[in-house]
Design an enzyme around this catalytic site. Structure first.
Site: not given
Length: 749
Positions: A41-42, A220-221, A255, A615
């Site tokens: 996504k970044t 973002d997020e 998330q 993770r």
């Protein structure tokens, strides 16, 4: 030059997959990018910023992109600028940093001084205590949390605050706190979001300017946003008007794990409804984990009802089977984890030999780390604990920052009270109250405020006792001296060092303890070092304090951490991180998920498990103990319902509890049949050879229950070393010396 930049941009687009590219080139209506864990996504959001500037000729000055951590904002800016240098002119910030930027420019509309500082939770508690002295320390902490939560919900003292379920008269406490806060001319973290929203809602001229300024807004997020941040986004975008900005939010509802901090998962789930005409693009290709790990993650999260459907697809191949280990108790759990780590690192001649830093041990609560810390110390396994006391929360650092904050805003009551008698100057609480009372003023609008506290203290000094007068005069002289030291030709570090030295903080903390004092002085020196990039001016000091105040809540690890160490970390702190090998511990009812979690809370706990699983890059292990020491006594535990939901994705080892299901038949615990790594098996074989030298046929032993006996047979099976003992009473029993040496003792002749 422009041609080269465009060519670079086009090359950058080529490395994106189809969904990523579609998100980057999207235009027109609002866009929700549902970005699964590890889906890049970044890369997408930074590419989109650069693409808009380079290919669509969007003025970089008109782009606002916000996220939640300073680290993420810095990374976003660096990556966007690397593609399109003009992205440096865009506003790429944290939410709170943007709020601070906004309020510096419109401080008058906000009722703040333009030199305001930002109060953290401790400062809020101190201020509330002065406003409502009857509150106990425990009550202060809870009330401050509820006031912060009210601001996260964008609620004022005049609103219905029943949503907080407070046992206080929270409306009154909130109102008294606000009066005191406004009197100082400062703000708290909640104000950095709530006040800009209120200004945009009421001040049409300011709102029109901001709407015209920011024509592209990206978040973002977004799953981590709270109600106040959602409302601020609405006002910034002008979504309710005729010419709204282009809004693009990136996030993953699966998330969303920070509801306790005010995050609201419904913000992302209802985004298409609140921003009409929204397009949705799903990023489901995962570049981090293997497919067998992602299979477990998908099985977990699909049990949630309140989510937007997506399914992670691995780009890295199948990989190893995740392992679900049932262990006898919490002690066996830490031994199991230590064995895994030791074997993988110590394996001799194995191509799979790894490093300690490959490993992360995850747990639901901080208290679970104690057993692992003890075991790792005993086994000489290096480790770091993420989430220990942060640099800016240390006493000596807060003292120094209070001096600096008072230099910036001489009406700052919190900073004034913290440092006026530190080091001791004979100025007690009663004297401080007198000084504050003397400094109180009433503004033209009738609201309370403070005069310049340093000047007021200077005027009040003659009325005090000699001891207090001498202390106040020394304090005033200190500030008069340091405030004359601003010099644009110097670095701000010179100013910070002068304040620390002249105030006596260095000697005060050094004198506390020979070892601890040295550490504190080193911490103060590190604060000085961090001020090097700033000019020695009031503007430089404000920028320095902004950078610190907006970063205080980050759970960062210092750069001096060991390069090769196991990471011990809570599941919440793992967000955004990745590790080669992950162990998620404590999968029992009452531990994970926590007790009495139902409905939306249970779904968030399940999302937390999903975050933990995703993770892991290469290997995943999950442990569940049959017994655990809780509330001072050992208690029998039931397996977490989460592992039942995804057990088909795991290789089960150990003794599965009764009722776990026939389809989940357990394997005996050994590295070969458990499907563990070759390195693990090699480590066991090496250790078993040492055990065999000690526990061999003919050795006399004693057992607490069976008495004296002799080893009549010793052998290795699938890397496990087994001994058979014939006891004097006639019983014959088998033992695993590696695990049962405490109950079975060798008798020396």
């Amino acid at each position: 030059m422009r041609k080269n930049v465009k060519n670079d941009m086009q090359d950058y687009l080529k490395i994106l997959n189809d969904e990523q590219r579609a998100a980057v080139v999207h235009e027109g209506s609002s866009l929700l990018i549902l970005a699964g864990a590890g889906s890049g996504k970044t890369r997408v959001i930074t590419s989109k910023i650069a693409y808009l500037i380079s290919e669509k000729n969007v003025d970089p000055w008109s782009i606002l992109s916000v996220t939640f951590t300073k680290k993420a904002a810095n990374e976003m800016k660096e990556r966007a600028v690397a593609i399109e240098p003009r992205a440096s002119e865009s506003q790429i910030r944290t939410f709170h940093s943007f709020g601070s930027w906004f309020l510096r420019r419109y401080s008058e509309a906000a009722g703040l001084e333009n030199t305001f500082t930002v109060y953290d939770d401790d400062d809020m508690a101190t201020l509330l205590k002065k406003a409502v002295p009857s509150l106990s320390t425990k009550e202060l902490k809870l009330a401050v949390h509820q006031i912060s939560l009210a601001k996260d919900y964008c609620l004022t003292p005049e609103d219905d605050l029943s949503i907080l379920n407070s046992e206080f008269d929270i409306n009154n406490l909130y109102a008294e706190y606000q009066k005191r806060l406004r009197a100082t001319g400062n703000a708290d973290f909640g104000d950095l979001i709530m006040l800009p929203y209120q200004i945009l809602d009421k001040e049409e001229e300011i709102a029109n300017y901001i709407h015209n300024r920011f024509r592209v807004i990206m978040v973002d997020e977004y799953q981590d946003s709270n109600i106040a941040q959602y409302k601020l986004l609405q006002k910034l975008s002008g979504v309710e008007g005729k010419n709204p900005a282009y809004v693009c939010v990136v996030g993953d509802d699966d998330q969303s794990i920070y509801h306790f901090r005010g995050a609201e998962v419904q913000n992302i789930l209802t985004f298409p409804d609140r921003f009409p005409g929204t397009d949705v693009i799903r990023l489901e290709r995962n570049y981090r984990s293997t497919s067998k790990i992602l299979n477990a993650a998908n099985l977990v999260v699909k049990k949630n009802h309140d989510r937007m459907d997506k399914n992670l697809i691995a780009d890295r191949g199948s990989g190893k089977n995740p392992v679900l280990a049932f262990v006898g108790d919490a002690n066996a759990e830490v031994s199991f984890v230590a064995d895994l780590i030791k074997a993988s690192v110590d394996a001799k001649g194995s191509s799979e030999k790894g490093k300690y830093s490959d490993w992360a041990v995850l747990y639901r609560t901080n208290s679970q780390s104690l057993g692992f810390e003890k075991e790792f110390i005993h086994r000489k396994i290096p480790y770091v604990v993420v989430g220990s006391l942060k640099f800016y929360e240390r006493e000596e650092i807060k003292d120094a920052l209070s001096y600096l904050s008072l230099c910036a805003n001489q009406r700052d009551e919190i900073s004034f009270r913290r440092v006026i008698n530190k080091p001791t100057r004979g100025i007690g609480e009663k004297t401080q109250d007198k000084l504050m009372e003397a400094a109180m003023i009433v503004r033209e609008d009738g609201s309370p405020g403070f005069d310049n506290l340093i000047e007021s203290a200077k005027r009040s000094a003659p009325e005090l006792s000699k001891k207090a007068r001498d202390g106040v005069e020394a304090f005033v002289k200190l500030f008069e001296t340091v405030l004359s030291c601003f010099d644009k030709s110097k670095k701000l570090s010179d100013f910070v060092e002068r304040v620390i030295r002249d105030s006596g903080l260095d000697e005060y903390h050094k004198a506390g303890d020979e070892i601890d004092g040295t550490t504190r002085v080193q911490n103060l020196q590190e604060l000085v070092n961090s001020a090097v990039p700033y000019e020695c001016t009031m503007e430089g000091l404000l920028a320095f304090l902004d950078a610190i105040n907006l970063d205080r809540t980050l759970a960062t690890q210092a750069e001096e951490d060991m390069d090769n160490a196991v990471t011990l970390i809570t599941l919440h702190n793992t967000k955004g991180l990745e590790y080669n090998k992950v162990v998620i511990t404590g999968l029992e009812e009452g531990v994970f998920p926590r007790q009495d979690k139902t409905g939306a809370e249970l779904e968030e706990e399940r999302r937390l498990f999903y975050v933990g699983i995703t993770r892991a890059r290469d290997e995943l292990y999950v442990t569940s103990a049959a017994k655990r020491c809780l509330y001072g006594s050992w208690q029998y535990m039931r397996p977490s319902p989460f592992i039942k939901e995804c057990a088909s994705a795991f290789k089960v080892v150990g003794q599965a509890p009764f009722g776990f299901g026939a389809s989940h038949a357990s394997a005996s615990f050994n590295p070969r049949t458990a499907g563990l790594s070759a390195g693990y098996a090699a480590g066991y074989r090496a250790e078993n050879s040492e055990v065999a030298e000690k526990w061999k046929k003919g050795v006399k032993v004693y057992h607490d229950d069976y008495g004296y006996g002799m080893i009549v047979k010793a052998y290795e099976t699938d890397a496990e070393y087994v001994v058979e003992v014939q006891f004097e009473g006639g019983n014959s029993k088998k033992f695993l010396p590696r695990y049962q040496a405490k109950s079975l003792t060798i008798v020396k002749d």
